[in-house]
Design an enzyme around this catalytic site. Structure first.
Site, PDB file in Angstrom:
ATOM      1  N   GLU A 290      18.529  23.015  70.568  1.00  0.00           N
ATOM      2  CA  GLU A 290      19.092  22.617  69.322  1.00  0.00           C
ATOM      3  C   GLU A 290      18.218  22.073  68.466  1.00  0.00           C
ATOM      4  O   GLU A 290      17.966  21.012  68.700  1.00  0.00           O
ATOM      5  CB  GLU A 290      19.794  21.275  69.947  1.00  0.00           C
ATOM      6  CG  GLU A 290      20.758  21.392  70.846  1.00  0.00           C
ATOM      7  CD  GLU A 290      21.296  20.533  70.944  1.00  0.00           C
ATOM      8  OE1 GLU A 290      22.641  20.691  71.600  1.00  0.00           O
ATOM      9  OE2 GLU A 290      20.731  19.708  71.730  1.00  0.00           O
ATOM     10  N   ARG A 330      10.999   6.873  57.756  1.00  0.00           N
ATOM     11  CA  ARG A 330      10.208   7.468  59.213  1.00  0.00           C
ATOM     12  C   ARG A 330       8.965   6.368  58.980  1.00  0.00           C
ATOM     13  O   ARG A 330       8.764   6.124  60.365  1.00  0.00           O
ATOM     14  CB  ARG A 330       9.657   8.933  59.072  1.00  0.00           C
ATOM     15  CG  ARG A 330      11.181   9.217  59.231  1.00  0.00           C
ATOM     16  CD  ARG A 330      10.605  10.857  59.744  1.00  0.00           C
ATOM     17  NE  ARG A 330      10.221  10.756  60.610  1.00  0.00           N
ATOM     18  CZ  ARG A 330       9.193  11.143  60.844  1.00  0.00           C
ATOM     19  NH1 ARG A 330       7.941  11.283  60.578  1.00  0.00           N
ATOM     20  NH2 ARG A 330       8.472  10.717  62.824  1.00  0.00           N
ATOM     21  N   CYS A 361      10.609  -3.481  47.568  1.00  0.00           N
ATOM     22  CA  CYS A 361      10.914  -4.604  48.359  1.00  0.00           C
ATOM     23  C   CYS A 361       9.537  -5.461  49.710  1.00  0.00           C
ATOM     24  O   CYS A 361      11.186  -6.089  50.264  1.00  0.00           O
ATOM     25  CB  CYS A 361      11.160  -5.160  47.726  1.00  0.00           C
ATOM     26  SG  CYS A 361      11.351  -5.080  45.375  1.00  0.00           S
ATOM     27  N   TYR A 390      14.476  14.839  59.099  1.00  0.00           N
ATOM     28  CA  TYR A 390      14.672  12.745  59.323  1.00  0.00           C
ATOM     29  C   TYR A 390      14.232  11.493  57.518  1.00  0.00           C
ATOM     30  O   TYR A 390      13.311  10.688  57.987  1.00  0.00           O
ATOM     31  CB  TYR A 390      13.876  12.239  60.181  1.00  0.00           C
ATOM     32  CG  TYR A 390      14.798  12.869  61.318  1.00  0.00           C
ATOM     33  CD1 TYR A 390      15.930  12.930  62.007  1.00  0.00           C
ATOM     34  CD2 TYR A 390      14.096  14.323  61.834  1.00  0.00           C
ATOM     35  CE1 TYR A 390      16.313  13.763  62.766  1.00  0.00           C
ATOM     36  CE2 TYR A 390      14.024  14.919  63.010  1.00  0.00           C
ATOM     37  CZ  TYR A 390      16.423  14.453  63.573  1.00  0.00           C
ATOM     38  OH  TYR A 390      16.168  15.116  64.499  1.00  0.00           O
TER      39      TYR A 390
HETATM   40  C1  LIG Z   1      18.290  14.630  68.107  1.00  0.00           C
HETATM   41  C2  LIG Z   1      18.810  15.675  68.480  1.00  0.00           C
HETATM   42  C3  LIG Z   1      18.152  16.331  68.681  1.00  0.00           C
HETATM   43  C4  LIG Z   1      17.367  16.947  67.481  1.00  0.00           C
HETATM   44  O1  LIG Z   1      16.471  16.887  67.765  1.00  0.00           O
HETATM   45  P1  LIG Z   1      14.228  17.232  67.504  1.00  0.00           P
HETATM   46  O2  LIG Z   1      13.868  16.062  67.602  1.00  0.00           O
HETATM   47  O3  LIG Z   1      14.688  17.369  65.326  1.00  0.00           O
HETATM   48  O4  LIG Z   1      14.128  18.676  67.613  1.00  0.00           O
HETATM   49  C5  LIG Z   1      18.892  18.180  69.114  1.00  0.00           C
HETATM   50  N1  LIG Z   1      19.875  17.614  70.077  1.00  0.00           N
HETATM   51  C6  LIG Z   1      19.769  16.737  70.436  1.00  0.00           C
HETATM   52  C7  LIG Z   1      21.222  16.037  71.322  1.00  0.00           C
HETATM   53  C8  LIG Z   1      19.453  14.675  69.564  1.00  0.00           C
HETATM   54  O5  LIG Z   1      20.060  14.078  69.924  1.00  0.00           O
END
Ligand SMILES: *Cc1c(COP(=O)(O)O)cnc(C)c1O
Length: 444
Positions: A290, A330, A361, A390
């Site tokens: 993911e 960030r 501010c 992000y």
């Molecule tokens: C945030 C998240 C991701 C993606 O994370 P990256 O650091 O952007 O690759 C994938 N899976 C889960 C469950 C997450 O919480």
């Protein structure tokens, strides 16, 4: 300027991305402006496919929408053959209204609401990553009532936490996410899911961190997860077929960052999964990942217009830009670091160290502390790299700043994929109670 994607310095000495002169983009669309290199977005998606094909595994790559989720991004991700993770009704709605196939969407989250679960069930999404017992029972009940039996993965916390170069092994991981492995919660969750008629348990999920530069954390997580997976299959008769190892693949923000090629992460994960499956006598599961940041992050650049300069003799030189923590929180949240160039003088040598301040501010609203730049004067365009993930997705209207536009650039054309908010957008949802109303005196 580190070379990446279609980024280059053109004949006029300007920063160019996707064949578009960024100074012209700033003029045409205004600043701050998020610019995405569409070719680079697509190339990164393809790197994941290529890495898995090389590893010779059944796999699925789901883009983690929380990094940057707009309708156009959903279209791109689908065109590149990726699945999609969403974490809210808002992201799910964005994807569905963009025509993303529901069966390729998974819903994540540690506290999905009843309405979110119902939305997912009604839409017929591909699956739910179940985070806790409350959700497991609620989802099973809601699904049964609708005569459905959605596929689920159980989110397990394997006791490995990885950040950049380090990973930490913890016995019982102290986090709000997932079923804890060490204390037996994960085992209880598997047994409960097996008994529930409203859900179909097909796999296990873990996510060990973000911005990871090494493979060790992934490998250790795979070992722990596969040990558990094999027990679930061999001892408790669970019909599992998927191991999802989450996201977290690192990217370069600044020079010191040394992310691995996508292929290196995937090869290490694939080897570990195959080895563990063989050792523990189970069929090799489908491996799901993911990535969020790795896909969206490097392809994004934010353009700002330089305004005030402030020099404190012997202390520091500040240059202020027309954005900051509202379009990129960030730095203030995570002390995140970035690199930048003066886009209209991208070919010129670096002349000074400057701290790039936002316009909001908060004293902490600093985009970059002390970065080498060509001498920036008011009206110059500053380009901050690696802002695709992000940033827009975390943007706020702090100080009632309208959120910037987002453009995708490719082959010399720029398409707005999110319009800039207007001042009227900011008051769109405001209401004045009857008793406080007065005749309006519009500013002329
Ligand atoms: C945030 C998240 C991701 C993606 O994370 P990256 O650091 O952007 O690759 C994938 N899976 C889960 C469950 C997450 O919480």
């Amino acid at each position: 300027m580190p070379s990446l994607g279609t980024r280059r310095v053109n004949d006029r000495g300007h920063l160019e991305i996707g064949g578009c002169d960024t100074v012209e983009l700033a003029e045409r669309f205004g600043t701050p402006l998020y610019v995405f290199d569409e070719v680079l977005l697509r190339e990164t998606c393809r790197e994941f496919h290529a890495a898995f094909r090389k590893a010779g595994l059944r796999y699925q790559v789901a883009y983690a929408g929380k990094a940057f989720c707009t309708q156009a991004m959903c279209r791109l991700v689908e065109e590149e053959g990726l699945h999609l993770d969403v974490v809210s009704a808002g992201e799910l709605h964005t994807a569905l209204t963009a025509g993303f196939p529901p069966e390729k969407i998974h819903l994540h989250g540690n506290n999905k609401s009843r309405d979110e679960l119902i939305y997912g069930l009604r839409a017929g999404i591909g699956g739910f990553v179940v985070d806790n017992f409350y959700e497991l029972d609620l989802l099973a009940e809601l699904a049964e009532r609708q005569g459905k039996r959605p596929n689920i993965l159980l989110r397990v916390t394997p006791g490995v936490e990885a950040h950049t170069h380090e990973y930490i092994q913890t016995g019982q991981q102290d986090t709000k996410f997932g079923f804890d492995l060490a204390s037996g919660q994960a085992e209880a969750a598997v047994r409960r899911a097996q008994r529930a008629r409203g859900v179909n348990l097909v796999g296990l999920h873990c996510h060990i961190g973000s911005q990871i530069f090494e493979t060790e954390g992934f490998v250790l997580a795979v070992e722990r997860m596969m040990e558990f997976y094999a027990r679930a299959v061999n001892e408790w008769g669970a019909s599992l077929r998927i191991l999802n190892v989450g996201g977290g693949f690192g990217i370069r923000y600044v020079e010191e960052d040394r992310p691995l090629p996508v292929e290196a992460y995937i090869a290490a994960i694939a080897d570990a999964v195959k080895g563990e499956a063989l050792r523990r006598g189970v069929a090799v599961p489908e491996v799901w990942v993911e990535p969020g940041r790795r896909i969206a992050g490097p392809a994004g650049t934010t353009l700002y217009t330089v305004g005030a300069r402030k020099e404190i003799p012997g202390v520091r030189r500040y240059i202020a830009v027309d954005g900051g923590m509202a379009d990129n929180p960030r730095p203030i949240i995570y002390q995140a670091r970035y690199e930048a160039v003066v886009a209209n003088r991208a070919g010129e040598p670096v002349e000074e160290l400057a701290a790039v301040a936002g316009k909001f501010c908060e004293t902490g609203d600093m985009l970059i502390w002390d970065t080498p730049l060509a001498r920036a004067v008011p009206g110059d365009i500053l380009a901050v790299f690696g802002t695709g993930a992000y940033t827009y997705s975390m943007a706020s209207n702090y100080n009632r700043a309208p959120r910037p536009a987002v453009v995708f650039v490719r082959d010399g054309r720029a398409d707005v994929v999110v319009r800039r908010e207007t001042l009227d957008d900011l008051i769109r949802l405001d209401q004045i109670p009857e008793r406080m109303r007065k005749e309006q005196h519009p500013v002329s």
